[in-house]
Design a protein around this motif. Sequence first.
Motif, mmCIF file in Angstrom:
data_model
loop_
_atom_site.group_PDB
_atom_site.id
_atom_site.type_symbol
_atom_site.label_atom_id
_atom_site.label_comp_id
_atom_site.label_asym_id
_atom_site.label_seq_id
_atom_site.Cartn_x
_atom_site.Cartn_y
_atom_site.Cartn_z
ATOM 1 N N MET A 53 45.507 47.152 33.980
ATOM 2 C CA MET A 53 45.994 46.350 35.102
ATOM 3 C C MET A 53 45.240 45.031 35.151
ATOM 4 O O MET A 53 44.087 44.958 34.719
ATOM 5 N N MET A 54 45.911 44.010 35.708
ATOM 6 C CA MET A 54 45.257 42.725 35.941
ATOM 7 C C MET A 54 45.338 42.389 37.427
ATOM 8 O O MET A 54 46.363 42.612 38.071
ATOM 9 N N VAL A 55 44.259 41.830 37.941
ATOM 10 C CA VAL A 55 44.205 41.313 39.307
ATOM 11 C C VAL A 55 43.933 39.821 39.165
ATOM 12 O O VAL A 55 42.952 39.425 38.524
ATOM 13 N N VAL A 56 44.812 38.989 39.736
ATOM 14 C CA VAL A 56 44.726 37.552 39.470
ATOM 15 C C VAL A 56 44.969 36.724 40.736
ATOM 16 O O VAL A 56 45.822 37.060 41.544
ATOM 17 N N ASP A 57 44.201 35.668 40.866
ATOM 18 C CA ASP A 57 44.401 34.705 41.940
ATOM 19 C C ASP A 57 45.536 33.764 41.530
ATOM 20 O O ASP A 57 45.812 33.581 40.345
ATOM 21 N N TYR A 58 46.182 33.174 42.515
ATOM 22 C CA TYR A 58 47.256 32.231 42.218
ATOM 23 C C TYR A 58 46.707 30.847 41.880
ATOM 24 O O TYR A 58 47.053 30.268 40.859
#
Length: 127
Positions: A53-58
């Motif tokens: 999984m990836m968690v990313v800021d915009y």
Amino acid sequence: MSENLSFLVVDDEELICEVLKETILMWYPDAIIDTAEDGLEGFHKLSSHNYSMMVVDYKMPYFNGADLISALRDKEGHNQNLPIIMFSGFIPDVENLLSTFDKVFFLDKPMDLEKFQKYIRFSIATT
């Protein structure tokens, strides 16, 4: 369950990366968590590592979160259909973009940790 999980956390704010990393490790103590300080570094890591999984800021320099997701979805490979959680304080800008991507969840800032955990559990269960 966490022994085979690996996450990529992408945010240009080091403190947020550390908080997200520690939060994920609280729920999945054996998970492997890499971080990247911008979308370009994140893209390079996605090209050379498998992630659960990836968690990313915009909002980030070089590649924003949406650009990173678009580049990832366009590139064939092991992470092309990776589940993603994107977070941002710019809700109107982001929600329309996310409707074009599959397997992408959105959380606004400040992040609701209960939803964050729920999205991770759901994504892991469906991959």
